[in-house]
Design an enzyme around this catalytic site. Structure first.
Site, short mmCIF file in Angstrom:
data_model
loop_
_atom_site.label_atom_id
_atom_site.label_comp_id
_atom_site.label_asym_id
_atom_site.label_seq_id
_atom_site.Cartn_x
_atom_site.Cartn_y
_atom_site.Cartn_z
N ARG A 44 0.72 -1.10 0.04
CA ARG A 44 0.12 0.04 0.04
C ARG A 44 0.94 1.26 0.04
O ARG A 44 1.99 1.40 0.74
CB ARG A 44 -0.87 -0.07 1.26
CG ARG A 44 -1.84 1.34 1.50
CD ARG A 44 -2.48 1.16 2.59
NE ARG A 44 -3.36 2.30 2.83
CZ ARG A 44 -4.35 2.64 3.70
NH1 ARG A 44 -4.83 1.56 4.27
NH2 ARG A 44 -4.84 3.75 3.90
N ASP A 73 0.73 5.53 0.63
CA ASP A 73 -0.14 6.62 1.15
C ASP A 73 -0.67 7.65 0.12
O ASP A 73 0.20 7.57 -0.95
CB ASP A 73 0.42 7.38 2.48
CG ASP A 73 0.64 6.52 3.51
OD1 ASP A 73 0.01 5.26 3.61
OD2 ASP A 73 1.74 6.82 4.32
N TYR A 79 12.61 1.23 -1.46
CA TYR A 79 11.75 2.68 -1.45
C TYR A 79 13.13 3.64 -1.60
O TYR A 79 14.02 3.48 -1.25
CB TYR A 79 10.99 3.06 -0.48
CG TYR A 79 9.48 2.46 -0.04
CD1 TYR A 79 8.54 3.16 -0.71
CD2 TYR A 79 9.20 1.45 0.29
CE1 TYR A 79 7.16 2.58 -0.53
CE2 TYR A 79 8.07 0.68 0.50
CZ TYR A 79 7.17 1.56 -0.03
OH TYR A 79 5.69 1.23 0.12
N ARG A 91 8.47 6.97 6.04
CA ARG A 91 8.44 8.55 6.08
C ARG A 91 8.62 9.04 7.73
O ARG A 91 9.40 10.21 7.76
CB ARG A 91 6.99 8.83 5.77
CG ARG A 91 6.66 8.96 4.45
CD ARG A 91 5.21 9.04 4.01
NE ARG A 91 4.77 10.14 4.39
CZ ARG A 91 3.27 10.59 4.70
NH1 ARG A 91 2.56 9.56 4.22
NH2 ARG A 91 2.85 11.85 4.98
#
Length: 263
Positions: free
Chosen positions: A34, A36, A105, A193
């Site tokens: 998923r 955001d 990422y 994050r």
């Protein structure tokens, strides 16, 4: 999928339903991870369960293979901010989410006093203070390993915050951006994050290099480890094992993660 909100999953399902002439709820879309709202993905992976006759009918009167026909048709119905780059029949045991070994990422930050170049404003975070990338890289390395990342995750009822962070490092790229490389078997909500926010505090001198590891050990959210904006984050790659190991990996991933005794 989120009722009343535009999502990548919803957009893709609508496109697939149009191309395949199948009700969206019958496709069973499953994605690797998923993202955001505002987060990008260049390496997202998904699987859907298609009726065999719909797959075989995709080429129509053309001489294209079904996968090529699917890509061409999806390009004609999807909006400009969603694209499918490859399609193929999945091997036995494949699950886009649970068969994954690791996810990578990248997070890009611009600390140039002039700000983010206009053409990169959608995928780079602006940071007003200069960053010491070497200090950030050293501090990031202390977080690698199997840990309870409760201090860097948004808690969810019944969900574990134990994860294996395989890589975390910072470099400068050719454009001068500070770029984080973050690799884990899986991530909990807002984890990347929050990890970036903690290291920005180190990079601009607000916190010492040892501080992120101290926050990790405390297992409590620290307001100093702010969750940074989504725009700088991109899911770059999802890695899977050999086909023969897909089902085994999926079974392993479904098991609840725990720390070893004394961890």
């Amino acid at each position: 999928m989120q009722p009343g909100r535009r999502t990548v999953a919803g957009t893709l399902l609508a496109g697939l339903g149009t191309v395949l002439q199948v009700p969206e709820e019958g496709l069973g879309l499953v994605v690797a991870g998923r993202t955001d709202a505002g987060v990008h993905a260049t390496g997202q992976v998904a699987h859907v369960d298609l009726p065999p006759d719909r797959w075989a009918a995709l080429p129509g009167r053309s001489d294209l293979a079904p996968a090529q026909a699917l890509l061409r048709r999806l390009a004609g119905v999807l909006p400009g901010d969603v694209r499918v780059h490859r399609a193929a029949p999945a091997p036995a045991g494949f699950d886009a989410r649970f068969s994954a070994l690791r996810r990578r990422y990248a997070y890009r930050v611009c600390d140039d006093p002039a700000g983010v170049p206009p053409l990169r404003r959608h995928d780079v975070l602006a940071h007003r203070r200069p960053l010491d990338v070497a200090a950030m890289d050293a501090a990031a390395g202390r977080l690698v390993g199997l840990h309870d990342f409760a201090a860097f995750c948004k808690r969810r009822d019944g969900a574990t915050t134990v994860r294996t962070l395989l890589e975390y490092g910072w470099t400068r790229d050719a454009d001068g951006f500070a770029v984080a490389r973050v690799v884990a078997d899986a991530f909990c909500h807002s984890m990347v994050r929050a990890l970036v926010g903690a290291l920005l505090a180190v990079g601009d001198g607000r916190r010492p290099p040892a501080w992120p590891a101290e926050v990790l050990a405390g297992r409590v959210r620290d307001p100093g480890a702010a969750v940074v904006g989504p725009q700088g984050l991109t899911l770059v790659e999802v890695v899977y094992p050999d086909d023969a190991l897909l089902a085994e990996r999926a079974a392993q991933a479904r098991a609840v993660r725990t720390l070893p005794a004394g961890g």
